[in-house]
Design an enzyme around this catalytic site. Structure first.
Site, PDB file in Angstrom:
ATOM      1  CE1 TYR A  52      -4.080  -1.405  -4.518  1.00 57.91           C
ATOM      2  CE2 TYR A  52      -4.885  -3.668  -4.376  1.00 57.91           C
ATOM      3  CZ  TYR A  52      -4.457  -2.510  -3.763  1.00 57.91           C
ATOM      4  OH  TYR A  52      -4.392  -2.445  -2.400  1.00 57.91           O
ATOM      5  CE1 TYR A 102      -4.899   1.580   4.252  1.00 57.50           C
ATOM      6  CE2 TYR A 102      -3.381   0.446   5.700  1.00 57.50           C
ATOM      7  CZ  TYR A 102      -3.810   0.764   4.438  1.00 57.50           C
ATOM      8  OH  TYR A 102      -3.152   0.271   3.367  1.00 57.50           O
ATOM      9  CB  SER A 118      -0.922   0.027   1.213  1.00 60.94           C
ATOM     10  OG  SER A 118      -2.037  -0.760   0.942  1.00 60.94           O
ATOM     11  CE  LYS A 121      -3.814   0.707  -0.979  1.00 61.37           C
ATOM     12  NZ  LYS A 121      -4.486   0.360   0.292  1.00 61.37           N
ATOM     13  CB  VAL A 144      -0.160  -5.620   4.439  1.00 64.66           C
ATOM     14  CG1 VAL A 144      -1.466  -5.059   4.923  1.00 64.66           C
ATOM     15  CG2 VAL A 144      -0.163  -5.869   2.946  1.00 64.66           C
TER      16      VAL A 144
END
Ligand code: GLU
Length: 445
Positions: free
Chosen positions: A192, A244, A67, A70, A262
């Site tokens: 992705y 998050y 992530s 992103k 992660v």
């Protein structure tokens, strides 16, 4: 080891020693290949705005970006399409939810932000895909430019996630069913997954974060990867949504734009100061690296890096407010002295931005006998003027002139000049003496 290298590396080593023994948390295993990571791995890296690199521990151990990709793909989308177009498809509200939540706006189905999976899948789908420049090629190229070296894909991790990534596929179908997915969900999710499987090190992450902190220019390579406004937009979304469901608490306590992944990567950016990348695969319940969180939190606290804790109150901008008769170059003759008395002099130094320009204008307003008479602005010791400060000083000088105060500027480097300057432009001279002489002559004439 030089002084700076020693001091910064020592700070990183201390953090490493302090937190290497923490073994709380779990390695992610919902992507089977990630479960193979060494739970003891721990690397820290920091890159300054001058491109100085500092690291300790496993800072060169490769892992997949997950992530942490992103914000950089969001930056690419913003560069290509602009904020208004991207915002039609992906919102910028903290969701307060887990990374893989069905975090979609009621009514429109628009994902809450580009840092959660739903928003990241849409962001990836927004990247143009043409035969000459395929979507994933553009993404890999962009991530590589942020890192300052050619990155590649960990095919095993990609295959592992492609095999088990049903929740992300489900999210993509759900998004399309409510409207806002501009391409085929299967294609979007496969791209992705590949983007998440790009291999990086903590040092690469530090370079990527430093590029955002440096206004979009990679401080190692000098490459302008994204425009400055895009870097600021991405940092803003990282600050509010990057961690998050603990983004608010992170901003409160650590106070830096950040993004976790992660596989155990974590980045934090100190705007105009540094980029930091950490690697430690043990994750907290929210999916962020436990040791990375602790290390960046401690560094922020120790070095006073919290964004809202304003350490950068500009030093003195205005170095001198006087009248020309007080300057060493003033003439001895009584008559000329009296004329020089009517000329106020305000000298500024350093880099002038909005805050500094306000100080300079305030000093010019106040300078001179009861704020009257001619005024000379001395920019000899000014090192830079940004566009906002230039516009403020130019309009401030024009206003003083309109109020009947004669003005002149000592500006040997032409910092106040603008293309197409005509008669209404500030009167600029190479030296303070010439600027004063002009004002004195005006008074005589
Ligand atoms: N590839 C991972 C996923 O989509 C990334 C999640 C993360 O790093 O937070 O599940």
């Amino acid at each position: 080891m030089s002084a700076a290298t020693g001091a910064v590396t020592d700070a990183l080593r201390e953090l490493h020693a302090e937190f290497a023994g923490v073994d709380d948390g779990e390695v992610a295993d919902y992507i089977p290949q990630l479960a193979l990571a060494d739970p003891g791995a721990f690397g820290l890296a920091l890159i300054s705005m001058d491109g100085h690199r500092y690291s300790t521990g496993d800072a060169e151990v490769p892992f997949t970006v997950q992530s942490v990709s992103k914000p950089f793909v969001y930056a690419l989308a913003l560069s290509v399409l602009g904020l208004d177009e991207v915002s039609r498809w992906v919102n910028a509200e903290p969701s307060g939810e887990a990374f893989n939540a069905i975090s979609l706006e009621r009514g429109t189905g628009r994902p809450d932000n580009a840092m959660v999976n739903a928003g990241a899948i849409v962001t990836t789908a927004l990247i143009p895909d043409t035969p000459a420049a395929p979507r994933f090629g553009r993404i890999l190229d962009c991530l590589s430019r942020f890192a300052g070296r050619r990155l590649d894909v960990d095919e095993e991790v990609y295959a592992s996630e492609a095999l088990t990534g049903d929740r992300n596929r489900a999210l993509a179908y759900l998004i399309r069913s409510t409207g806002p997915l501009p391409v085929d969900p299967v294609a979007a999710v496969e791209t992705y997954f590949r983007q998440c499987s790009v291999r990086v090190t903590a040092l690469d992450l530090a370079a990527m974060a430093a590029t955002l902190a440096h206004g979009g220019v990679n401080p190692l390579t000098g490459d302008r990867v994204v425009p400055e406004p895009v870097a600021a937009q991405v940092l803003a979304v990282m600050a509010t949504c990057g961690m998050y469901d603990s983004s608010g608490d992170w901003l409160l306590r650590v106070g830096l734009p950040a993004k976790s992944g992660v596989s155990g990567g974590l980045i934090a950016a100190g705007p105009a100061r540094f980029g930091m990348g950490t690697y430690s695969p043990l994750l907290d319940a929210g999916g962020s690296s436990v040791r990375g969180h602790l290390a960046i939190g401690r560094l922020s606290e120790r070095l006073g890096l919290h964004l809202m804790h304003n350490p950068a109150l500009a030093g003195s901008t205005v170095t001198l407010v006087t009248t020309a008769d007080d300057l060493p170059s003033a003439p001895a003759a009584e008559r000329d002295r009296a004329r020089h008395e009517q000329v106020a002099v305000v000298a500024a130094q350093g880099a002038l931005d909005f805050t500094a320009a306000e100080r300079v204008l305030y000093a010019m307003d106040e300078a001179g006998p009861e704020g009257t008479g001619a005024v000379v602005l001395d920019l000899l010791r000014v090192t830079d003027i940004d566009t906002v400060a230039r516009a403020m000083l130019r309009s401030g000088l024009a206003r003083l002139t309109a109020d009947g105060r004669r003005t002149a500027v000592a500006d040997p480097d032409g910092r106040l000049r603008e293309p197409g300057d005509g008669a209404a432009a500030p009167r600029c001279f190479a030296t303070r003496e010439e600027a004063v002489a002009r004002c004195v002559a005006d008074a005589a004439g």
